[in-house]
Design an enzyme around this catalytic site. Sequence first.
Site, PDB file in Angstrom:
ATOM      1  N   SER A 128       0.836  -1.212   0.000  1.00 53.65           N
ATOM      2  CA  SER A 128       0.000   0.000   0.000  1.00 53.65           C
ATOM      3  C   SER A 128       0.867   1.257   0.000  1.00 53.65           C
ATOM      4  CB  SER A 128      -0.985   0.001   1.176  1.00 53.65           C
ATOM      5  OG  SER A 128      -0.319   0.092   2.404  1.00 53.65           O
ATOM      6  N   ASN A 129       2.036   1.204   0.652  1.00 56.68           N
ATOM      7  CA  ASN A 129       2.933   2.366   0.586  1.00 56.68           C
ATOM      8  C   ASN A 129       3.488   2.549  -0.822  1.00 56.68           C
ATOM      9  OD1 ASN A 129       3.609   3.859   3.243  1.00 56.68           O
ATOM     10  ND2 ASN A 129       3.465   1.711   3.860  1.00 56.68           N
ATOM     11  N   HIS A 155      10.149   2.497   8.711  1.00 59.64           N
ATOM     12  CA  HIS A 155       9.922   1.552   9.807  1.00 59.64           C
ATOM     13  C   HIS A 155       8.708   2.025  10.604  1.00 59.64           C
ATOM     14  CE1 HIS A 155      11.001  -1.644  12.517  1.00 59.64           C
ATOM     15  NE2 HIS A 155      10.698  -0.828  13.511  1.00 59.64           N
TER      16      HIS A 155
HETATM   17  C1  GAR Z   1       4.522  -0.723   6.634  1.00 58.93           C
HETATM   18  O1  GAR Z   1       3.827  -0.379   7.807  1.00 58.93           O
HETATM   19  C2  GAR Z   1       6.010  -0.542   6.850  1.00 58.93           C
HETATM   20  O2  GAR Z   1       6.328   0.488   7.723  1.00 58.93           O
HETATM   21  C3  GAR Z   1       6.384  -1.872   7.447  1.00 58.93           C
HETATM   22  O3  GAR Z   1       5.634  -2.820   6.730  1.00 58.93           O
HETATM   23  C4  GAR Z   1       4.384  -2.218   6.353  1.00 58.93           C
HETATM   24  C5  GAR Z   1       4.152  -2.517   4.890  1.00 58.93           C
HETATM   25  O4  GAR Z   1       2.857  -2.153   4.510  1.00 58.93           O
HETATM   26  N1  GAR Z   1       7.794  -2.110   7.336  1.00 58.93           N
HETATM   27  C6  GAR Z   1       8.482  -2.812   8.240  1.00 58.93           C
HETATM   28  O5  GAR Z   1       7.962  -3.321   9.213  1.00 58.93           O
HETATM   29  C7  GAR Z   1       9.965  -2.934   7.956  1.00 58.93           C
HETATM   30  N2  GAR Z   1      10.677  -3.351   9.140  1.00 58.93           N
HETATM   31  P1  GAR Z   1       2.488  -2.032   2.966  1.00 58.93           P
HETATM   32  O6  GAR Z   1       3.040  -3.291   2.284  1.00 58.93           O
HETATM   33  O7  GAR Z   1       1.014  -1.971   2.929  1.00 58.93           O
HETATM   34  O8  GAR Z   1       3.142  -0.785   2.427  1.00 58.93           O
END
Ligand code: GAR
Length: 186
Positions: free
Chosen positions: A13-14, A103
């Site tokens: 999603s990011n 993070h």
């Molecule tokens: C996000 O919250 C990011 O900060 C975290 O994984 C999630 C991915 O969400 N990253 C970590 O924990 C790295 N240590 P997404 O796939 O929906 O963007």
Amino acid sequence: MKKIAILASGSGSNAENIITYLRNKDADVSFVVYTNNPNAFVINRAEKLQERCVVFSKNEMQNGTLQNMFCEEEFDLIVLAGFLLKIPAEIIESFSQKIINIHPALLPKYGGKGMYGDNVHKAVCAAKEKESGITIHYVNENYDEGATIFQAKCEVLPSDSPEDVAQKVHTLEYEHFPKVIETLLW
Ligand code: GAR
């Protein structure tokens, strides 16, 4: 034209939010999405956005194949957006100060191996923290230890579940991560 690699291992999603934000700004930029997980939903998102998506194996990451791909593409920035593997030292050396990670906590708290996604929010709730947030940082050879670029905080209420904290943290991620990338590149 700036070129950004976005690495994600799961939902992405990011990754989608970063691409959409910069497109809406008419930024002169192109993207390549990379994932180590052939079942990751980020692949569907890249397809929907009509961005190239490369699936690579852990072996390709360790034997220099991924590094060669990155060097050929001449990326200006490599963005880890929910990417769960450790980046090999050779890639970090080739792209010094050009690899950033987000993070979902206020580092140095709740970082390190095993601290990703929901594990982080569960630990924050278990410790009865009053706040959490996001850390955007440069990537070095140790998990979650590179220099901090940006942090933002959110309140954690005693009644918050890990899912509630995740939602607050995601809101911060969506608001700030694309802007930090923009600031670093332009
Ligand atoms: C996000 O919250 C990011 O900060 C975290 O994984 C999630 C991915 O969400 N990253 C970590 O924990 C790295 N240590 P997404 O796939 O929906 O963007």
